[in-house]
Scaffold this motif. Structure first.
Motif, PDB file in Angstrom:
ATOM      1  N   LYS A  41      18.958  15.312  -1.831  1.00  0.00           N
ATOM      2  CA  LYS A  41      17.595  15.255  -2.793  1.00  0.00           C
ATOM      3  C   LYS A  41      18.467  15.802  -4.157  1.00  0.00           C
ATOM      4  N   ASP A  42      18.888  16.971  -3.910  1.00  0.00           N
ATOM      5  CA  ASP A  42      19.375  17.682  -5.101  1.00  0.00           C
ATOM      6  C   ASP A  42      20.463  16.994  -5.987  1.00  0.00           C
ATOM      7  N   VAL A  43      21.034  16.251  -5.243  1.00  0.00           N
ATOM      8  CA  VAL A  43      22.028  15.326  -6.209  1.00  0.00           C
ATOM      9  C   VAL A  43      21.430  14.228  -6.870  1.00  0.00           C
ATOM     10  N   THR A  44      20.707  13.453  -6.123  1.00  0.00           N
ATOM     11  CA  THR A  44      20.092  12.316  -6.505  1.00  0.00           C
ATOM     12  C   THR A  44      18.655  12.778  -7.735  1.00  0.00           C
ATOM     13  N   ARG A  45      18.304  14.101  -7.592  1.00  0.00           N
ATOM     14  CA  ARG A  45      17.510  14.610  -8.690  1.00  0.00           C
ATOM     15  C   ARG A  45      18.253  15.182  -9.822  1.00  0.00           C
ATOM     16  N   ALA A  46      19.471  15.472  -9.710  1.00  0.00           N
ATOM     17  CA  ALA A  46      20.634  15.807 -10.870  1.00  0.00           C
ATOM     18  C   ALA A  46      21.037  14.579 -11.469  1.00  0.00           C
ATOM     19  N   LEU A  47      21.215  13.183 -10.652  1.00  0.00           N
ATOM     20  CA  LEU A  47      21.751  12.047 -11.301  1.00  0.00           C
ATOM     21  C   LEU A  47      20.647  11.439 -12.218  1.00  0.00           C
ATOM     22  N   LYS A  48      19.297  11.341 -11.446  1.00  0.00           N
ATOM     23  CA  LYS A  48      17.986  11.240 -12.295  1.00  0.00           C
ATOM     24  C   LYS A  48      18.025  11.763 -13.657  1.00  0.00           C
ATOM     25  N   LYS A  49      18.007  13.168 -13.724  1.00  0.00           N
ATOM     26  CA  LYS A  49      17.948  13.915 -14.726  1.00  0.00           C
ATOM     27  C   LYS A  49      19.018  13.530 -16.005  1.00  0.00           C
ATOM     28  N   MET A  50      20.457  13.287 -15.490  1.00  0.00           N
ATOM     29  CA  MET A  50      21.315  12.890 -16.281  1.00  0.00           C
ATOM     30  C   MET A  50      20.955  11.544 -16.961  1.00  0.00           C
ATOM     31  N   LEU A  51      20.609  10.499 -16.032  1.00  0.00           N
ATOM     32  CA  LEU A  51      20.115   9.205 -16.562  1.00  0.00           C
ATOM     33  C   LEU A  51      19.086   9.427 -17.788  1.00  0.00           C
ATOM     34  N   ASN A  52      18.038  10.044 -17.325  1.00  0.00           N
ATOM     35  CA  ASN A  52      16.702  10.236 -18.301  1.00  0.00           C
ATOM     36  C   ASN A  52      17.403  10.751 -19.623  1.00  0.00           C
ATOM     37  N   MET A  53      18.375  11.718 -19.489  1.00  0.00           N
ATOM     38  CA  MET A  53      18.821  12.403 -20.772  1.00  0.00           C
ATOM     39  C   MET A  53      19.670  11.547 -21.590  1.00  0.00           C
ATOM     40  N   GLY A  54      20.214  10.574 -20.785  1.00  0.00           N
ATOM     41  CA  GLY A  54      20.995   9.459 -21.368  1.00  0.00           C
ATOM     42  C   GLY A  54      20.100   8.603 -22.040  1.00  0.00           C
ATOM     43  N   SER A  55      19.188   7.887 -21.588  1.00  0.00           N
ATOM     44  CA  SER A  55      18.154   7.007 -21.936  1.00  0.00           C
ATOM     45  C   SER A  55      17.462   7.810 -23.378  1.00  0.00           C
ATOM     46  N   VAL A  56      17.154   9.140 -23.370  1.00  0.00           N
ATOM     47  CA  VAL A  56      16.507   9.683 -24.532  1.00  0.00           C
ATOM     48  C   VAL A  56      17.426   9.877 -25.697  1.00  0.00           C
ATOM     49  N   LEU A  57      18.586  10.025 -25.403  1.00  0.00           N
ATOM     50  CA  LEU A  57      19.643   9.970 -26.405  1.00  0.00           C
ATOM     51  C   LEU A  57      19.777   8.633 -27.200  1.00  0.00           C
ATOM     52  N   GLN A  58      19.675   7.823 -26.453  1.00  0.00           N
ATOM     53  CA  GLN A  58      19.951   6.268 -26.815  1.00  0.00           C
ATOM     54  C   GLN A  58      18.736   5.925 -27.768  1.00  0.00           C
ATOM     55  N   GLU A  59      17.592   6.391 -27.293  1.00  0.00           N
ATOM     56  CA  GLU A  59      16.302   6.194 -28.093  1.00  0.00           C
ATOM     57  C   GLU A  59      16.421   6.769 -29.393  1.00  0.00           C
ATOM     58  N   THR A  60      16.970   8.148 -29.417  1.00  0.00           N
ATOM     59  CA  THR A  60      16.918   8.987 -30.614  1.00  0.00           C
ATOM     60  C   THR A  60      17.993   8.516 -31.521  1.00  0.00           C
ATOM     61  N   MET A  61      19.146   7.817 -31.014  1.00  0.00           N
ATOM     62  CA  MET A  61      20.099   7.098 -31.889  1.00  0.00           C
ATOM     63  C   MET A  61      19.708   5.941 -32.745  1.00  0.00           C
ATOM     64  N   LYS A  62      18.553   5.265 -31.951  1.00  0.00           N
ATOM     65  CA  LYS A  62      18.282   4.121 -32.737  1.00  0.00           C
ATOM     66  C   LYS A  62      17.619   4.252 -33.788  1.00  0.00           C
TER      67      LYS A  62
END
Length: 320
Positions: free
Chosen positions: A299-320
């Motif tokens: 669960k700790d690894v899957t939580r960290a992966l989701k967190k990284m993916l969410n940060m990636g999507s946020v960065l994409q939104e801010t760059m648009k």
């Protein structure tokens, strides 16, 4: 005099012919594609796992430190054999020089031996975490973890330094065809025209020690762990302990099972085809399974992966 000339002529050759996996299958191009995809999955899966553990501060503990080392070994492990095999198939070449063969053998033995001892260190880590949780920060401090990892790498390299030079100095005066997809010690030894029975006995004893010592540590650790889990009052605690340990045990069974078949079973159980299939399983497919086992079941690894993916999507939104 003729026999002496024949031996010298053969031992004077500097290359071997790798028969390989592809000659055993009806559709070699399809197999080549499958192995290439598996190779990319192993590289990406282990690399992502290493980056996740490095970037997430919540994963900076001994268990995940050992997992990063396991992933690093798996990346190197699969890279020792698969790229050469795929390139040979694409280029239509199946030769490997004696120095390349020796280097491949040394790296393979070193990484395999290192993983044996690292899995034992991981079992000891779980034993301390579950059986002595209050003393865990002291017993498994950063210095101890570095010592265990360094010892694993050192003992693995001892295996490589012991077996590789002796194997490669035997005279090879019969066929130079290695019935394997890489330079594994038993496959290369079959080409020697000298009496290798004493060396094979010593190699067997060496492999027994290399496997027996970690297996003893692992079995002892998990015996104490199971006893401790049985005495736990908390159902949630038992479930979490079983989940953590079962992931590690799956990896141990896969890796050690294949190694015992290759190096400890009598020759009557071996055929070139079986040996290649078993070796393909633990050199090509096990490195893919490890990150899946340690990520999907954690669960700790899957939580960290989701967190990284969410940060990636946020960065994409801010760059648009």
């Amino acid at each position: 005099m003729e026999n002496t000339t024949w031996v010298v002529n053969y031992t004077g050759r500097t290359d071997f012919d790798l028969v390989g996996l592809f000659s055993q299958f009806k559709y070699p191009a399809l197999l080549c594609l499958v192995i290439f995809v598996v190779f990319l999955m192993a590289l990406s899966g282990n690399t992502i796992l290493i980056l996740l553990i490095h970037c997430d501060i919540h994963l900076h503990n001994p268990m995940y430190f050992f997992i990063t080392q396991l992933s690093l070994m798996d990346v190197m492990y699969i890279s020792v054999t698969v790229p050469k095999m795929l390139m040979d198939q694409v280029m239509g070449v199946n030769k490997i020089s004696a120095p390349e063969c020796g280097m491949q053998m040394f790296l393979y033995l070193t990484l395999g031996g290192s993983e044996f001892f690292l899995l034992a260190a991981m079992a000891y880590d779980r034993y301390v975490a579950i059986c002595h949780p209050l003393r865990y920060p002291v017993l498994m401090n950063h210095r101890v973890c570095l010592l265990l990892v360094s010892s694993s790498w050192f003992l693995g390299s001892v295996d490589g330094f012991m077996l590789t030079p002796v194997t490669m100095t035997f005279p090879f005066c019969s066929s130079r065809e290695i019935h394997h997809f890489f330079c594994e010690v038993p496959a290369v030894m079959k080409l020697s025209c000298s009496d290798t029975s004493l060396y094979e006995t010593l190699m067997y004893l060496c492999c027994v020690l290399m496997i027996l010592i970690p297996v003893t540590v692992i079995s002892s650790s998990y015996s104490f762990i199971l006893f401790t889990i049985h005495r736990m009052n908390s159902a949630e605690g038992r479930k979490k302990a079983f989940a953590t340990c079962s992931s590690h045990m799956i990896v141990v069974i896969l890796f050690y099972g294949a190694a015992i078949y290759t190096y400890m079973l009598p020759t009557s159980y071996h055929t070139p085809e079986k040996d290649m299939i078993v070796s393909a399983f633990y050199t090509i497919f096990t490195p893919v399974l490890n990150p899946l086992i340690y990520s999907l079941r954690n669960k700790d690894v899957t939580r960290a992966l989701k967190k990284m993916l969410n940060m990636g999507s946020v960065l994409q939104e801010t760059m648009k």
